[in-house]
Design a protein around this motif. Structure first.
Motif, PDB file in Angstrom:
ATOM      1  N   LEU C 109       0.844  -1.190   0.000  1.00 58.95           N
ATOM      2  CA  LEU C 109       0.000   0.000   0.000  1.00 58.95           C
ATOM      3  C   LEU C 109       0.881   1.242   0.000  1.00 58.95           C
ATOM      4  CD1 LEU C 109      -2.837   1.243   0.346  1.00 58.95           C
ATOM      5  CD2 LEU C 109      -2.584   0.915   2.808  1.00 58.95           C
ATOM      6  N   VAL C 110       0.584   2.183  -0.850  1.00 56.97           N
ATOM      7  CA  VAL C 110       1.408   3.387  -0.926  1.00 56.97           C
ATOM      8  C   VAL C 110       0.650   4.612  -0.418  1.00 56.97           C
ATOM      9  CG1 VAL C 110       2.627   4.969  -2.453  1.00 56.97           C
ATOM     10  CG2 VAL C 110       2.725   2.519  -2.864  1.00 56.97           C
ATOM     11  N   MET C 111      -0.537   4.805  -0.956  1.00 55.86           N
ATOM     12  CA  MET C 111      -1.250   6.039  -0.620  1.00 55.86           C
ATOM     13  C   MET C 111      -2.694   5.894  -1.090  1.00 55.86           C
ATOM     14  SD  MET C 111       0.338   8.272  -3.705  1.00 55.86           S
ATOM     15  CE  MET C 111      -0.002   7.861  -5.397  1.00 55.86           C
ATOM     16  N   HIS C 112      -3.486   6.844  -0.715  1.00 58.54           N
ATOM     17  CA  HIS C 112      -4.848   6.865  -1.252  1.00 58.54           C
ATOM     18  C   HIS C 112      -5.280   8.307  -1.426  1.00 58.54           C
ATOM     19  CE1 HIS C 112      -6.221   7.866   2.851  1.00 58.54           C
ATOM     20  NE2 HIS C 112      -7.349   8.257   2.278  1.00 58.54           N
ATOM     21  N   ASN C 113      -6.241   8.477  -2.238  1.00 58.32           N
ATOM     22  CA  ASN C 113      -7.049   9.689  -2.164  1.00 58.32           C
ATOM     23  C   ASN C 113      -8.460   9.197  -2.387  1.00 58.32           C
ATOM     24  OD1 ASN C 113      -7.107   9.257  -4.885  1.00 58.32           O
ATOM     25  ND2 ASN C 113      -6.164  11.199  -5.457  1.00 58.32           N
ATOM     26  N   ASP C 114      -9.319   9.983  -2.869  1.00 58.63           N
ATOM     27  CA  ASP C 114     -10.651   9.425  -3.048  1.00 58.63           C
ATOM     28  C   ASP C 114     -11.220   9.855  -4.387  1.00 58.63           C
ATOM     29  OD1 ASP C 114     -10.876  12.046  -2.351  1.00 58.63           O
ATOM     30  OD2 ASP C 114     -12.653  11.792  -1.105  1.00 58.63           O
ATOM     31  N   PHE C 115     -12.187   9.091  -4.786  1.00 56.54           N
ATOM     32  CA  PHE C 115     -12.911   9.448  -6.004  1.00 56.54           C
ATOM     33  C   PHE C 115     -14.021  10.414  -5.647  1.00 56.54           C
ATOM     34  CE2 PHE C 115     -11.259   5.229  -7.227  1.00 56.54           C
ATOM     35  CZ  PHE C 115     -10.639   5.581  -8.396  1.00 56.54           C
ATOM     36  N   ILE C 116     -14.421  11.183  -6.585  1.00 56.26           N
ATOM     37  CA  ILE C 116     -15.531  12.099  -6.390  1.00 56.26           C
ATOM     38  C   ILE C 116     -16.380  12.069  -7.654  1.00 56.26           C
ATOM     39  CG2 ILE C 116     -14.451  13.708  -4.757  1.00 56.26           C
ATOM     40  CD1 ILE C 116     -13.514  15.352  -7.123  1.00 56.26           C
ATOM     41  N   ILE C 117     -17.635  12.399  -7.478  1.00 53.83           N
ATOM     42  CA  ILE C 117     -18.464  12.544  -8.672  1.00 53.83           C
ATOM     43  C   ILE C 117     -18.596  14.038  -8.940  1.00 53.83           C
ATOM     44  CG2 ILE C 117     -20.737  12.159  -9.712  1.00 53.83           C
ATOM     45  CD1 ILE C 117     -20.982   9.674  -7.931  1.00 53.83           C
ATOM     46  N   VAL C 118     -18.190  14.437 -10.128  1.00 54.94           N
ATOM     47  CA  VAL C 118     -18.300  15.850 -10.483  1.00 54.94           C
ATOM     48  C   VAL C 118     -19.341  16.009 -11.574  1.00 54.94           C
ATOM     49  CG1 VAL C 118     -15.911  16.377  -9.845  1.00 54.94           C
ATOM     50  CG2 VAL C 118     -16.451  15.676 -12.187  1.00 54.94           C
ATOM     51  N   GLY C 119     -19.858  17.203 -11.683  1.00 54.30           N
ATOM     52  CA  GLY C 119     -20.869  17.436 -12.700  1.00 54.30           C
ATOM     53  C   GLY C 119     -21.123  18.920 -12.853  1.00 54.30           C
ATOM     54  N   PRO C 120     -22.020  19.288 -13.723  1.00 51.32           N
ATOM     55  CA  PRO C 120     -22.302  20.702 -13.963  1.00 51.32           C
ATOM     56  C   PRO C 120     -22.940  21.343 -12.729  1.00 51.32           C
ATOM     57  CG  PRO C 120     -23.866  19.314 -15.127  1.00 51.32           C
ATOM     58  CD  PRO C 120     -22.830  18.405 -14.578  1.00 51.32           C
ATOM     59  N   MET C 254       8.995   4.091  -2.799  1.00 49.15           N
ATOM     60  CA  MET C 254       7.642   4.634  -2.713  1.00 49.15           C
ATOM     61  C   MET C 254       7.079   4.552  -1.296  1.00 49.15           C
ATOM     62  SD  MET C 254       6.774   6.038  -5.472  1.00 49.15           S
ATOM     63  CE  MET C 254       5.017   6.339  -5.243  1.00 49.15           C
ATOM     64  N   VAL C 255       7.493   3.567  -0.533  1.00 49.97           N
ATOM     65  CA  VAL C 255       6.946   3.430   0.825  1.00 49.97           C
ATOM     66  C   VAL C 255       7.901   3.972   1.877  1.00 49.97           C
ATOM     67  CG1 VAL C 255       5.515   1.459   0.181  1.00 49.97           C
ATOM     68  CG2 VAL C 255       7.814   1.068   1.084  1.00 49.97           C
ATOM     69  N   SER C 256       9.030   4.551   1.429  1.00 51.55           N
ATOM     70  CA  SER C 256      10.000   5.064   2.407  1.00 51.55           C
ATOM     71  C   SER C 256       9.430   6.284   3.119  1.00 51.55           C
ATOM     72  CB  SER C 256      11.297   5.440   1.698  1.00 51.55           C
ATOM     73  OG  SER C 256      11.081   6.579   0.914  1.00 51.55           O
ATOM     74  N   ASN C 257       9.948   6.537   4.286  1.00 50.10           N
ATOM     75  CA  ASN C 257       9.450   7.654   5.093  1.00 50.10           C
ATOM     76  C   ASN C 257       9.552   8.977   4.353  1.00 50.10           C
ATOM     77  OD1 ASN C 257       8.804   5.988   7.168  1.00 50.10           O
ATOM     78  ND2 ASN C 257      10.782   6.245   8.224  1.00 50.10           N
ATOM     79  N   ASN C 258      10.689   9.150   3.734  1.00 44.54           N
ATOM     80  CA  ASN C 258      10.951  10.396   3.034  1.00 44.54           C
ATOM     81  C   ASN C 258       9.902  10.659   1.949  1.00 44.54           C
ATOM     82  OD1 ASN C 258      12.244  12.680   2.452  1.00 44.54           O
ATOM     83  ND2 ASN C 258      14.048  11.751   1.484  1.00 44.54           N
ATOM     84  N   ALA C 280       1.672   4.137   3.728  1.00 49.99           N
ATOM     85  CA  ALA C 280       2.604   3.017   3.817  1.00 49.99           C
ATOM     86  C   ALA C 280       2.516   2.375   5.194  1.00 49.99           C
ATOM     87  CB  ALA C 280       4.012   3.496   3.549  1.00 49.99           C
ATOM     88  N   GLY C 281       2.457   1.074   5.199  1.00 49.84           N
ATOM     89  CA  GLY C 281       2.437   0.339   6.455  1.00 49.84           C
ATOM     90  C   GLY C 281       1.050   0.177   7.038  1.00 49.84           C
ATOM     91  N   VAL C 284      -5.575  -1.688   4.492  1.00 48.18           N
ATOM     92  CA  VAL C 284      -6.622  -1.116   3.649  1.00 48.18           C
ATOM     93  C   VAL C 284      -7.900  -0.868   4.454  1.00 48.18           C
ATOM     94  CG1 VAL C 284      -8.136  -1.577   1.693  1.00 48.18           C
ATOM     95  CG2 VAL C 284      -5.709  -2.154   1.562  1.00 48.18           C
ATOM     96  N   GLU C 285      -8.188  -1.816   5.379  1.00 57.63           N
ATOM     97  CA  GLU C 285      -9.438  -1.716   6.139  1.00 57.63           C
ATOM     98  C   GLU C 285      -9.498  -0.448   6.989  1.00 57.63           C
ATOM     99  OE1 GLU C 285      -8.227  -5.103   4.678  1.00 57.63           O
ATOM    100  OE2 GLU C 285      -7.413  -4.799   6.685  1.00 57.63           O
ATOM    101  N   ASP C 286      -8.312   0.077   7.336  1.00 60.78           N
ATOM    102  CA  ASP C 286      -8.286   1.211   8.247  1.00 60.78           C
ATOM    103  C   ASP C 286      -8.420   2.550   7.520  1.00 60.78           C
ATOM    104  OD1 ASP C 286      -7.895  -0.612  10.202  1.00 60.78           O
ATOM    105  OD2 ASP C 286      -5.699  -0.449  10.131  1.00 60.78           O
ATOM    106  N   LEU C 287      -8.368   2.520   6.200  1.00 59.20           N
ATOM    107  CA  LEU C 287      -8.357   3.788   5.455  1.00 59.20           C
ATOM    108  C   LEU C 287      -9.696   4.495   5.539  1.00 59.20           C
ATOM    109  CD1 LEU C 287      -6.391   2.815   2.226  1.00 59.20           C
ATOM    110  CD2 LEU C 287      -5.549   3.725   4.388  1.00 59.20           C
ATOM    111  N   GLY C 288      -9.614   5.784   5.493  1.00 61.40           N
ATOM    112  CA  GLY C 288     -10.833   6.588   5.453  1.00 61.40           C
ATOM    113  C   GLY C 288     -11.503   6.710   6.809  1.00 61.40           C
TER     114      GLY C 288
END
Lengths: 232, 360, 289
Positions: C109-120, C254-258, C280-281, C284-288
């Protein structure tokens, strides 16, 4: 409209400031497409001339194939080159996928039939007795061929223009075999596609304008040479 | 004297069709040979073969006694045999560079090239054109450049294909004179494909008449024009009158020939009863208004003018004196004599002016 | 022949071309043995994150990274065929399958962000304020409002298909449903032009928002919308030509602290909020949460 003006202003900013990234992308485009055109000039002129000057069964078929090749879709070339030079493909040992070399190969394959077709037509367009006349003046076969090529230099210049114009503005094959790697295989066209994708229309327009200026300058140079030949 | 170029039993095929079939041809050194015949007779093909530019399917070509067989032989021969084609075929560069072309192939140094080129340009009177672009030349100028380019190399033999075609008359006249002088002076052997009888008479000492890829008669120009072998050659070399007749009686050198109820006296020795052609060249016929009282001509007839046509410098008269006859008369004579169609005149021609040949 | 001079332009052309070839050979000759092919998604490239991280990695390790940015699906296909050394992707279900089949190893696991629904901004389907993303899609479908899909087997596309599956609606071939077959940036541009809805990762949206005046975030925050990136090393046992050391070095990087610290702040200066959250570290279950 605002977008276009903004893009043009940005383009001039990038140009005037000699933005190092834009400059390196431009220089790389010139090098890759220039090298590819040069290679295609060598193969295109020699094979085109050979086909024009020899008679063999199936010559018409060969000419049809060359003429078809003049319209070779770049993405198709990109696809086949990719398949060939994949790590695990037949030419994988060369390890050139996603390198400028692969782009040169693909672009040369695209440009060669163009140069070949034009050379072939221009040599065939010379008066049929000219060959005999040159031989009769004591030329060896090589000397005769060389004189004929020199005599077709104007159409051959057109061939260079067409070949270079075709490959420098080509994107499909370049992105497939080059991979659009920053600072390595990113050229004007692939960068333009990417910046458009990122929604950076101003930079995309700037790159597009540079591409146009480049194509224009190269053609201007060649046309100048051509016109001087005409006047002499 | 051995001929410089000879051909024996030579056959050239193109696409399986025989386009040239020459049993024998000798090109004598320092003479001018004209190849004449209608279009498609094979003159150009024969020239290309003589030039070593075309590989014959069969037969022997000898240059200076040496048999030319291999491609290398031909390439070698091309260094001393030059062709000038019908079209000038100049390269798109300056006149002097065009003339220098052959020397470039021979790797001469620039000083020598310049000397030779200048000499050739001077010979053909085109020194002033040296720096001009070949593209800007008139037809006559281009022709001169193309001739100079070939002559500059001082070839042993020069082959000219329809050299004077598509030139306007004055240009053609001067070029013809210049070319004859140059050939006389340089003693270069020349073979020219020509289609004009006048050109042939003015330029060539020898001639070969070709038709359908074959040489039907060859020899000196005078011989061919005055003593054609066949009706074809006779009409081709411009014998306007060719009459069919039968030998009535004959002595050692004189014959009487019955032609359309009239009798013509001619020199020659054919057996009585032999069917013959009598060939009479128009320039050998004299026309007058009254019966000549004293004439050395054996043949004198009364004739009616059935037609007069205007030629360049003379009138051509079609006469009827029991048999048809064609004669030339100068424009001024015609007007002085007040001749017109329907006039009755006297015609006379010598027995020696009639060329009699066997009719099969 | 040797003395048979060509005209000046020919010589010039030859010399120029020769210089170009020589110059090209010089420049291109640099990277060779130390190449790593990184197959990744368009979102990591288009957001600009890789442009920041990769030069750093190259400087630290001396490797040369060839980043090929395609959809997650295509990236994993490259891994499966051994045409890439390391993958940075966001299509968890497909990733698991890849690892299970033995093509990928050491998935981290490296990182996450989230999806969004965009529209007019006009929001014709009135989805603003709806909590569940599946519900929002259902409303879009019922309103026959235009929806623009990636349609390119990317991670985003995979996520979108999962969401549609939850609604029980089959959008394919519907009149209001259009596929671009292109990257995220292109798809957002199309949605903005056509005033349609689309599912996007937040990073790309934020990165190019300035050109997307017509699009607003209309649905966000649902746990189902998490966008999770993993790094996977291609299995050298399956494909001997894989650059094992390079692949591991990149994954470790990619998973290094730096690197994680850089990810944490990436984009804050430009967009006011980070584009990705380093994980990192974590599990998945804990995300969000």
């Amino acid at each position: 409209m605002e977008l276009i003006i903004q893009g043009i202003i940005k383009a001039f900013e990038l140009l005037i400031s000699f933005d190092p990234e834009v400059m390196s992308i431009t220089w790389l485009s010139l090098k890759i497409s220039g090298t590819a055109t040069f290679i295609s000039l060598f193969f295109g002129v020699s094979i085109g001339t050979a086909v024009a000057l020899t008679n063999f069964p199936g010559k018409r078929l060969v000419i049809s194939i060359i003429n078809t090749g003049m319209g070779l879709p770049p993405v198709v070339v990109g696809l086949f080159v990719t398949i060939l030079i994949w790590r695990n493909g037949p030419l994988g040992f060369l390890e050139i996928l996603y390198t400028p070399y692969a782009m040169i190969v693909a672009q040369a394959i695209i440009a060669t039939p163009i140069v070949m077709g034009i050379s072939l037509a221009s040599i065939q367009n010379l008066p049929p007795n000219l060959r005999l006349q040159i031989l009769s003046l004591g030329a060896s076969r090589m000397q005769m061929v060389w004189v004929l090529i020199k005599e077709s230099k104007l159409p051959l210049l057109a061939a260079v223009m067409a070949g270079f114009g075709g490959v420098i503005s080509e994107v499909g094959a370049s992105i497939m075999v080059g991979g659009n790697i920053k600072g390595y295989s990113r050229v004007l066209t692939t960068a333009t596609v990417m910046e458009t994708g990122k929604g950076n229309f101003d930079i995309a327009i700037a790159l597009g304008i540079i591409l146009l200026i480049l194509a224009f300058l190269v053609n201007l140079l060649l046309t100048h040479v051509q016109q001087r030949q005409h006047l002499r | 004297m051995t001929p410089i170029l000879t051909i024996q039993n030579l056959i050239v095929q193109r696409g399986g069709v025989i386009v040239l079939d020459v049993r024998e041809l000798n090109v004598e050194e320092s003479r001018i040979l004209a190849l004449i015949g209608p279009n498609g007779a094979g003159k150009s093909t024969l020239l290309l073969t003589l030039a070593g530019l075309l590989k014959p399917s069969r037969g022997i070509l000898r240059y200076k006694g040496r048999t030319i067989e291999t491609n290398a032989d031909r390439a070698d021969m091309r260094r001393s045999v030059s062709v000038v084609f019908q079209e000038p075929l100049l390269l798109n560069t300056s006149v002097e560079k065009n003339v220098a072309l052959g020397f470039k192939f021979r790797h001469l140094n620039n000083v020598e090239i310049k000397r030779n080129v200048d000499e050739a340009l001077n010979y053909f009177g085109i020194t002033a054109l040296a720096k001009r672009s070949a593209k800007t030349l008139s037809g006559g100028e281009a022709k001169r450049v193309s001739l100079a380019r070939a002559f500059a190399l001082k070839p042993q033999v020069i082959l000219l294909d329809e050299a004077f075609n598509s030139l306007d008359p004055p240009t053609r006249e001067t070029l013809m004179d210049d070319l004859r002088h140059i050939l006389e002076e340089t003693k270069i052997t020349a073979v020219m494909a020509l289609h004009d009888r006048e050109e042939t008479l003015r330029l060539a000492q020898d001639a070969a008449v070709m038709v359908d890829g074959k040489i039907v008669q060859s020899g000196t120009t005078a011989g061919i024009f005055n003593r054609p072998d066949s009706e074809f050659v006779a009409s081709f070399v411009g014998t306007e009158t060719i009459l069919e007749g039968t030998v009535k009686s004959g002595s050692a050198e004189m014959m009487e020939i019955a032609v359309a109820g009239e009798t013509i006296q001619a020199t020659g020795a054919f057996p009585v009863g032999q069917s013959v052609y009598c060939c009479i060249r128009p320039e050998n016929i004299t026309v007058s208004t009254d019966m000549p009282e004293k004439t050395s001509a054996r043949n004198v007839f009364e004739a009616k003018i059935s037609k007069i046509t205007r030629q360049a410098f003379f009138y051509k008269m079609f006469l009827d004196c029991g048999f048809p006859l064609v004669a030339y008369i100068t424009v001024s004579s015609c007007e002085d004599l007040g001749l017109c169609e329907g006039s009755v005149v006297a015609v006379s021609f010598k027995a020696t002016a009639i060329h009699v040949m066997r009719r099969e | 022949m040797h003395r048979f001079k060509s005209t000046k332009w020919l010589i010039t052309l030859t010399v120029v071309a020769a210089l170009v070839v020589l110059g090209a050979a010089n420049v291109f000759a640099a990277p060779k043995q130390k190449n790593i092919i990184l197959a990744t998604t368009t979102s990591t490239q288009d957001s600009g994150l890789l442009d920041k991280l990769i030069p750093l990695f190259e400087k630290q390790t001396g490797y040369f990274v060839k980043t090929i940015s395609v959809g997650s699906g295509a990236a994993m296909k490259m891994g499966e065929k051994g045409e890439a050394d390391v993958l940075l992707v966001h299509s968890p279900d497909a990733e698991k399958k890849l690892v299970d089949e033995g093509y990928g190893v050491n998935r981290r696991l490296v990182m996450h962000n989230d999806f969004i629904i965009v529209g007019p901004a006009a929001d014709p389907a009135k989805i603003k304020g709806v909590k569940s993303s599946a519900e929002a899609l259902k409303m879009i479908a019922n309103a026959n409002a235009l929806f623009i899909s990636r349609g390119d087997n990317s991670g985003t596309h995979a996520k979108e298909k999962t969401l549609w599956a939850k609604t029980g609606i089959t959008p394919a071939k519907q009149k209001w449903y259009q596929e671009t077959g292109a990257g995220m940036g292109h798809t957002l541009n199309v949605a903005a032009e056509k005033k349609g809805y689309t599912l996007t990762d937040r990073g790309t949206y934020l990165a190019i928002r300035k050109n997307l005046a017509a699009l607003e975030i209309l649905n966000e925050g649902d746990a189902a919308l998490l966008n999770i990136y993993h790094v996977i090393e291609v299995n050298p046992v399956k494909w001997p030509k894989v650059n094992v050391a390079g692949s591991k070095a990149f994954a470790d990087f990619m998973v290094s602290n730096n690197t994680q610290a850089i990810i944490k702040t990436f984009g804050v200066d430009k967009y006011g909020s980070p584009l990705f959250f380093p994980d990192a570290g974590k599990k998945v279950e804990d995300l969000g949460k």
